[in-house]
Design an enzyme around this catalytic site. Structure first.
Site, mmCIF file in Angstrom:
data_model
loop_
_atom_site.group_PDB
_atom_site.id
_atom_site.type_symbol
_atom_site.label_atom_id
_atom_site.label_comp_id
_atom_site.label_asym_id
_atom_site.label_seq_id
_atom_site.Cartn_x
_atom_site.Cartn_y
_atom_site.Cartn_z
ATOM 1 N N ILE A 125 0.570 -1.677 -7.034
ATOM 2 C CA ILE A 125 0.739 -1.579 -5.585
ATOM 3 C C ILE A 125 -0.359 -2.347 -4.861
ATOM 4 C CG2 ILE A 125 0.621 0.047 -3.640
ATOM 5 C CD1 ILE A 125 1.986 2.108 -5.545
ATOM 6 N N GLU A 126 -1.597 -2.152 -5.302
ATOM 7 C CA GLU A 126 -2.727 -2.732 -4.569
ATOM 8 C C GLU A 126 -2.846 -4.236 -4.779
ATOM 9 O OE1 GLU A 126 -2.841 -0.607 -7.064
ATOM 10 O OE2 GLU A 126 -4.581 -0.891 -8.371
ATOM 11 N N ASP A 180 -0.451 5.441 -0.961
ATOM 12 C CA ASP A 180 -1.487 6.161 -1.708
ATOM 13 C C ASP A 180 -0.846 7.460 -2.173
ATOM 14 O OD1 ASP A 180 -3.556 7.867 -2.439
ATOM 15 O OD2 ASP A 180 -4.457 7.966 -0.437
ATOM 16 N N GLN A 233 -4.059 7.296 -9.572
ATOM 17 C CA GLN A 233 -3.813 6.235 -8.579
ATOM 18 C C GLN A 233 -4.689 6.359 -7.339
ATOM 19 O OE1 GLN A 233 -1.941 6.257 -5.469
ATOM 20 N NE2 GLN A 233 -1.038 4.221 -5.332
ATOM 21 N N GLU A 234 -4.719 7.536 -6.707
ATOM 22 C CA GLU A 234 -5.458 7.657 -5.448
ATOM 23 C C GLU A 234 -6.962 7.457 -5.643
ATOM 24 O OE1 GLU A 234 -5.631 11.600 -3.227
ATOM 25 O OE2 GLU A 234 -5.445 10.208 -1.544
ATOM 26 N N GLU A 235 -7.494 8.109 -6.651
ATOM 27 C CA GLU A 235 -8.941 8.003 -6.847
ATOM 28 C C GLU A 235 -9.347 6.567 -7.185
ATOM 29 O OE1 GLU A 235 -7.088 10.349 -8.387
ATOM 30 O OE2 GLU A 235 -7.889 12.332 -7.829
ATOM 31 N N GLY A 249 4.083 10.989 -6.832
ATOM 32 C CA GLY A 249 4.281 12.403 -7.189
ATOM 33 C C GLY A 249 4.771 12.633 -8.601
ATOM 34 N N ALA A 262 0.331 13.184 -12.092
ATOM 35 C CA ALA A 262 -0.375 14.468 -12.017
ATOM 36 C C ALA A 262 0.499 15.565 -11.395
ATOM 37 C CB ALA A 262 -1.650 14.291 -11.208
HETATM 38 N N1 AR6 Z 1 0.503 0.949 -8.872
HETATM 39 C C1 AR6 Z 1 1.757 1.387 -9.163
HETATM 40 N N2 AR6 Z 1 2.013 2.527 -9.811
HETATM 41 C C2 AR6 Z 1 0.983 3.275 -10.220
HETATM 42 C C3 AR6 Z 1 -0.351 2.888 -9.978
HETATM 43 C C4 AR6 Z 1 -0.570 1.670 -9.277
HETATM 44 N N3 AR6 Z 1 -1.786 1.239 -8.998
HETATM 45 N N4 AR6 Z 1 -1.153 3.827 -10.505
HETATM 46 C C5 AR6 Z 1 -0.354 4.762 -11.048
HETATM 47 N N5 AR6 Z 1 0.943 4.448 -10.902
HETATM 48 P P1 AR6 Z 1 -0.472 9.805 -9.868
HETATM 49 P P2 AR6 Z 1 0.797 11.927 -8.268
HETATM 50 C C6 AR6 Z 1 2.119 5.226 -11.320
HETATM 51 O O1 AR6 Z 1 -0.491 10.731 -11.022
HETATM 52 O O2 AR6 Z 1 1.653 12.442 -9.359
HETATM 53 C C7 AR6 Z 1 -4.512 12.459 -7.621
HETATM 54 O O3 AR6 Z 1 -5.523 13.281 -8.115
HETATM 55 C C8 AR6 Z 1 2.004 5.822 -12.712
HETATM 56 O O4 AR6 Z 1 3.294 5.781 -13.288
HETATM 57 O O5 AR6 Z 1 -1.775 9.245 -9.405
HETATM 58 O O6 AR6 Z 1 1.364 11.825 -6.893
HETATM 59 C C9 AR6 Z 1 -4.277 12.677 -6.142
HETATM 60 O O7 AR6 Z 1 -5.482 12.927 -5.468
HETATM 61 C C10 AR6 Z 1 1.599 7.249 -12.436
HETATM 62 O O8 AR6 Z 1 1.971 8.139 -13.455
HETATM 63 O O9 AR6 Z 1 0.225 10.462 -8.576
HETATM 64 C C11 AR6 Z 1 -3.381 13.862 -6.154
HETATM 65 O O10 AR6 Z 1 -4.110 15.062 -6.250
HETATM 66 C C12 AR6 Z 1 2.356 7.543 -11.160
HETATM 67 O O11 AR6 Z 1 2.265 6.314 -10.436
HETATM 68 C C13 AR6 Z 1 -2.548 13.659 -7.393
HETATM 69 O O12 AR6 Z 1 -3.304 12.810 -8.251
HETATM 70 C C14 AR6 Z 1 1.823 8.689 -10.365
HETATM 71 O O13 AR6 Z 1 0.446 8.546 -10.136
HETATM 72 C C15 AR6 Z 1 -1.257 12.945 -7.077
HETATM 73 O O14 AR6 Z 1 -0.485 12.848 -8.225
#
Ligand code: AR6
Length: 512
Positions: A273-274, A284, A301-303, A419, A422
């Site tokens: 994405i970024e 995000d 991803q977010e962190e 979503g 995590a």
């Molecule tokens: N670009 C595209 N896709 C991505 C990327 C990226 N840079 N990074 C990850 N993915 P997740 P959530 C995909 O687990 O479930 C944090 O602690 C990858 O398939 O970060 O919404 C937040 O602060 C990954 O499994 O998001 C929240 O507390 C999927 O995106 C919590 O995690 C989901 O990434 C949010 O969890």
């Protein structure tokens, strides 16, 4: 998206809209009841970025700044902070000195704050990269500029209230240096019901405590950021806008009545994405406490995004937990670090020179929207009308553009498995939800499946089917409700939502 985002991916390579190409000229920067501008606007238009001067306030609507703490005291704590940080500006400060300084003005945490990670950082990292005391001295000087750089109260972005803050990158760097040195008062005890229980943490103490490879890599990135912003030649000169958007219930779509067809969707199994979503509205995958575990051990991803672009971290200072009908949009954040890997394999890689152009408000053409998905302890909960509606609303508030911006000026949304990591959501359901929200928001989508080729193909096919049958959001919403009923009877034996919908569409298209 660049050359990397190709094979097995979307067939139609027509370009999705992105900025600056689709940028609509901005109105003149101005402050009003909904927009706090922390720099002097007259000076800005004379070519200078200087702090706006206002009258400080100490109340529940504004950030409690360390230079005013405690209110009405004979000797504010800032005097102690000032002395402690000045010592660090002298040559040769060690980690012990940093710990001593921070504890001097945080005496309540003398026993329970640990600085293990910082000690390890200094021991482990090569000399050249690790000019620790010099950097600490520059950071302390920057932190000490707080009374000069922030002279206007910073409003808290509270729930149920749309409000925007525009602030300079220099002001952000100073606030973050203060966060590093843990100077923000009232922000160290956080539990439900406490004054800031509804806010993320901002002081960095939690990051210093845990000695782990994750913390080490985060510190490398953060120190690189501080090094960049404290050098005359590289310090960023521009603005960043933080906008809390709260959608009033009268504007919530009635999903089963929406007549829109799906907008364009490009699916990429490669790309991030970024990186490949540059110039688009980048999602995000947030926690309702923006930044999630960035100041702890979280590293998804977010962190990762917050570590690459540390200016985002300052949102934690003033952004109350997001409600279901709210998002936070950040425009203008700069990327400072290239990183590699994910989670336990994450590494700081190298400095990133951000050459993204700036708009008329001197903000980089980079727009990020924090939307928090539901965290499904039991993934079965997601196949219910209540959960689907909630996720639709959250995606919609994030994707919706200001109503006075015509859609030809609206860049596509760059997203992916929101979503679904995590938070354990189902990638198929979440993709449909995001498509529906994007359709009502009249925006195209770039969807990155994070190396999952099969998912990319399935999603592409699903989208083509929806398009070819002129599926509307309302009809799809009703099909999803059918699926929920079906799912509640079959649970783990249920077919997946794509198969279910495809079958329904192909078998009985006339009944759709
Ligand atoms: N670009 C595209 N896709 C991505 C990327 C990226 N840079 N990074 C990850 N993915 P997740 P959530 C995909 O687990 O479930 C944090 O602690 C990858 O398939 O970060 O919404 C937040 O602060 C990954 O499994 O998001 C929240 O507390 C999927 O995106 C919590 O995690 C989901 O990434 C949010 O969890």
């Amino acid at each position: 998206p660049g050359a990397e985002a190709r094979s097995g991916d979307t067939r139609d390579e027509g370009k999705l809209k992105s900025k600056p190409e689709c940028h609509m000229q901005l109105d003149k920067l101005s402050a009003n009841r909904q927009h706090t501008v922390l720099i002097d606007i007259k000076e800005f238009y004379a070519g200078r970025i200087v702090p706006y001067k206002g009258k400080h306030v100490w109340d529940s609507k504004h950030v409690k700044l360390p230079q005013h703490y405690p209110p009405n005291a004979m000797e504010p704590r800032w005097a102690v902070t000032d002395r402690a940080l000045k010592k660090l500006t002298q040559r040769g400060a060690s980690v012990g000195d940093v710990e001593g300084a921070i504890k001097m003005y945080n005496p309540a945490h003398n026993k329970d704050w640990s600085f293990e990670a910082l000690y390890t950082y200094v021991e482990r990292l090569p000399k050249l990269e690790n000019n620790f005391s010099h950097l600490i001295s520059k950071m302390a000087k920057l932190a000490l500029k707080l009374p000069e750089l922030i002279q206007h109260p910073i409003p808290l972005l509270r729930q149920n209230c749309s409000h925007t803050i525009t602030i300079s990158q220099e002001q952000i760097s100073c606030l973050l240096a203060n966060a590093f040195f843990c100077t923000f008062p009232h922000r160290n005890t956080r539990h439900a019901g406490s004054e800031y229980g509804n806010f993320p943490t901002i002081n960095f103490s939690s990051l210093f405590a845990v000695r782990s490879p994750r913390t080490l890599e985060k510190l490398r990135a953060l120190f690189h950021y501080f090094n960049t912003v404290t050098e005359e030649a590289t310090k960023p000169i521009g603005l960043v806008t933080f906008e809390r958007i709260c959608l009033h219930p009268s504007k919530w779509p009635e999903w089963n009545k929406q007549m829109e067809n799906m907008t364009n969707l490009r699916v990429y199994s490669k790309g991030l994405i970024e990186r490949e979503g540059q110039g688009m509205l980048q999602v995000d995958f947030a926690s309702k406490f923006v930044g999630g575990g960035v100041l702890g051990q979280g590293l998804v991803q977010e962190e990762i995004r917050f570590i690459q672009c540390p200016e985002l971290i300052v949102a934690r200072l003033f952004t109350e937990k997001l409600a279901d009908n709210e998002c936070l949009k950040i425009t203008g954040a700069q990327m400072y670090s290239n990183t590699s890997g994910y989670s336990d394999n994450f590494e700081w890689h190298s400095p990133h020179t951000d050459s993204t152009e700036r708009d008329e408000w001197k903000r980089r053409y980079c727009q990020i929207v924090a939307i928090d998905a539901l965290n499904f302890a039991d993934p079965r909960q997601q196949f219910t009308e209540k959960s689907i509606k909630r996720e639709l609303l959250k995606a919609y508030v994030g994707f919706k553009e200001d109503s006075n911006i015509p859609s030809e000026y609206t860049p596509a949304v760059a997203t992916g498995n929101w979503g679904c990591g995590a938070f354990k959501g189902d990638p198929m359901l979440k993709a449909l939800i995001q498509m529906m929200a994007a359709a009502v928001a009249k925006r195209d989508l770039a969807y990155f499946t994070f190396e999952n080729r099969k998912q990319a193909e399935d999603l592409q096919r699903m989208h083509e089917l929806l398009k070819s049958q002129k599926m509307t959001v309302g009809k799809l919403y009703n099909l999803l409700q059918d699926y929920c009923r079906y799912y509640s009877h079959h649970h783990h034996k249920a077919k997946n939502v794509f198969d279910y919908i495809s079958e329904k569409m192909c078998v009985r298209p006339s009944q759709l």
